[in-house]
Design a protein around this motif. Structure first.
Motif, short mmCIF file in Angstrom:
data_model
loop_
_atom_site.label_atom_id
_atom_site.label_comp_id
_atom_site.label_asym_id
_atom_site.label_seq_id
_atom_site.Cartn_x
_atom_site.Cartn_y
_atom_site.Cartn_z
N MET A 1 41.71 83.89 47.21
CA MET A 1 42.37 85.31 46.97
C MET A 1 42.80 85.73 45.71
N MET A 2 43.23 84.85 44.94
CA MET A 2 43.72 84.77 43.66
C MET A 2 42.61 85.41 42.81
N ILE A 3 41.44 84.74 42.77
CA ILE A 3 40.43 85.34 41.80
C ILE A 3 40.01 86.53 42.22
N LYS A 4 39.78 87.06 43.64
CA LYS A 4 39.44 88.38 44.10
C LYS A 4 40.29 89.51 43.84
N LEU A 5 41.57 89.12 43.69
CA LEU A 5 42.66 90.11 43.37
C LEU A 5 42.66 90.27 41.97
N ALA A 6 42.57 89.26 41.10
CA ALA A 6 42.26 89.38 39.76
C ALA A 6 41.23 90.35 39.26
N LEU A 7 39.96 89.95 40.05
CA LEU A 7 38.98 90.81 39.55
C LEU A 7 39.14 92.13 39.91
N ALA A 8 39.60 92.43 41.26
CA ALA A 8 39.56 93.60 41.65
C ALA A 8 40.54 94.66 40.71
N PHE A 9 41.57 93.89 40.23
CA PHE A 9 42.60 94.74 39.30
C PHE A 9 42.00 94.89 38.00
N GLY A 10 41.29 93.92 37.46
CA GLY A 10 40.44 94.07 36.14
C GLY A 10 39.56 95.35 36.33
N MET A 11 38.79 95.30 37.39
CA MET A 11 37.87 96.34 37.74
C MET A 11 38.44 97.78 37.76
N ASP A 12 39.61 97.84 38.17
CA ASP A 12 40.23 99.05 38.31
C ASP A 12 40.75 99.44 37.00
N CYS A 13 41.38 98.66 36.22
CA CYS A 13 41.67 98.97 35.16
C CYS A 13 40.69 99.41 34.14
N LEU A 14 39.46 98.82 34.43
CA LEU A 14 38.07 99.23 33.45
C LEU A 14 37.65 100.49 33.70
N PHE A 15 37.34 100.61 35.20
CA PHE A 15 36.51 101.83 35.68
C PHE A 15 37.20 103.04 36.57
N GLY A 16 38.34 102.70 37.07
CA GLY A 16 39.08 103.56 37.95
C GLY A 16 38.11 103.90 39.04
N ASP A 17 38.21 105.05 39.25
CA ASP A 17 37.50 105.60 40.46
C ASP A 17 36.28 106.69 39.94
N PRO A 18 35.23 106.19 39.84
CA PRO A 18 34.09 106.90 39.26
C PRO A 18 33.70 108.34 40.39
N LEU A 19 33.63 109.29 39.94
CA LEU A 19 33.49 110.71 40.49
C LEU A 19 32.08 110.46 41.42
N TRP A 20 31.22 109.96 41.12
CA TRP A 20 29.78 109.68 41.51
C TRP A 20 29.95 108.78 42.78
N LEU A 21 30.92 107.92 42.88
CA LEU A 21 31.11 106.94 43.81
C LEU A 21 31.82 107.46 45.25
N TYR A 22 31.32 107.46 46.16
CA TYR A 22 32.05 107.82 47.39
C TYR A 22 33.18 107.00 47.70
N HIS A 23 34.30 107.38 48.00
CA HIS A 23 35.56 106.67 48.17
C HIS A 23 35.86 106.36 49.54
N PRO A 24 36.14 105.23 49.98
CA PRO A 24 36.25 104.71 51.47
C PRO A 24 37.45 105.73 51.84
N ILE A 25 38.44 106.12 51.12
CA ILE A 25 39.71 106.89 51.71
C ILE A 25 39.24 108.14 51.94
N ARG A 26 38.02 108.70 51.48
CA ARG A 26 37.52 109.94 52.12
C ARG A 26 37.18 109.87 53.43
N VAL A 27 36.56 108.60 53.75
CA VAL A 27 36.23 108.18 55.30
C VAL A 27 37.26 108.23 55.95
N ILE A 28 38.39 107.57 55.79
CA ILE A 28 39.50 107.36 56.53
C ILE A 28 40.14 108.84 56.63
#
Length: 319
Positions: free
Chosen positions: A1-28
């Protein structure tokens, strides 16, 4: 889980939430809206009926968005473990919202720097629930700073903590509660009773993460050479001065670090809602405070990541 969380955080820092990508929170969100309509038809109107419907709405939504991703990950792992690894990292990245919060809050900053108060109010209206049409520049700045401080918990540190414990499924369960609270957790006529269960569950889940975030934000104030001593004093004094038991934990630390006063009475849906003030008005707020609040959020997030990674390592070592 350490590697997964670090990778996810790094991706968020780099990319954020692209407008073209359908966000799962919209599904919720769509699920909540649809289930709410269905439950209102089946449960009687009135206090008891609406509270029962609200409890069903909360329980069914949380269970669904925990077990659904859990089941998908299990099924994908049977195809290949690395596919499940990549999918979970991607979902964890989508659950985090640090860069998107910074991006949206800085749109208010950019409008203020261009002396466009009308546009600043409009940008702010997408971030807050209060009425923004008649806010002064100082009130716009304070509202934006409050949003950054409060959502440091909701958007970054709390989901990070839950994902460290239970991966993407628990992260989705937390975001389901968070989304429920943002959609039905209001004290107005429509949701006064139906939103009770969701609002209280959100308070329960954020109770510990909000206090951890407040302390980490105080530490961040020292690291950034803001007024760390005042951040600590305000945190101790004002962290419970809010209608929510959790919102003022980070707001108080942020207000103290910046030397401005947050909170106070504001209009929501045309009605004044009285809130206590947080912090001391040592000076008038300025647009740069939005940038400073974002730095506090960033450092608080880094410290939380370091803490959760350490916690995962210790848990793995002991068990």
């Amino acid at each position: 889980m350490m590697i997964k969380l670090a990778l996810a955080f790094g991706m968020d820092c780099l990319f954020g939430d692209p407008l073209w990508l359908y966000h799962p929170i919209r599904v919720i969100g769509k699920w909540i809206a649809g289930l709410e309509k269905w439950l209102r038809r089946w449960f009687p109107a009135g206090k008891r009926g609406e509270r029962a419907a609200g409890l069903c709405l909360m329980v069914v939504t949380v269970l669904l968005f925990f077990w659904l991703p859990w089941g998908i990950l299990k099924a994908v792992a049977r195809i290949h473990p690395w596919l499940a690894f990549v999918l979970e990292v991607f979902w964890m990245y989508q659950i985090l919202a640090m860069k998107s919060l910074r991006t949206e809050s800085m749109k208010v900053f950019d409008a203020l720097m261009q002396k466009d108060i009308t546009r600043a109010r409009q940008m702010l209206s997408w971030l807050v629930g209060r009425d923004t049409e008649h806010l002064s520049e100082a009130e716009v700045i304070k509202a934006d700073v409050e949003t950054i401080a409060e959502n440091t918990t909701d958007g970054v540190t709390a989901p990070m903590i839950f994902m460290a414990i239970g991966g993407a499924p628990l992260g989705f369960a937390y975001k389901a509660v968070n989304t429920l609270d943002s959609m039905v957790g209001y004290r107005n006529e429509k949701y006064r009773y139906l939103g009770t269960a969701s609002a209280r569950m959100d308070d329960i889940l954020n109770f510990v993460p909000a206090r951890i975030s407040g302390i980490l934000m105080v530490l961040s104030a020292f690291l950034l050479k803001y007024d760390g001593r005042n951040a600590w004093q305000c945190f101790l004094r004002d962290r419970n001065k809010h209608l929510s038991p959790n919102s003022a934990q980070t707001e108080s630390a942020c207000a103290g670090a910046l030397g401005i006063q947050l909170g106070g009475t504001h209009d929501y849906f045309g009605k004044a809602v009285e809130k206590p003030t947080i912090g001391e008005e040592k000076r008038q707020p300025e647009p740069e405070d939005i940038r400073r609040a974002n730095r506090l959020m960033l450092w608080t997030s880094f410290l939380c990541l370091a803490g959760t990674e350490l916690g995962i390592f210790i848990a793995g070592f002991l068990y």
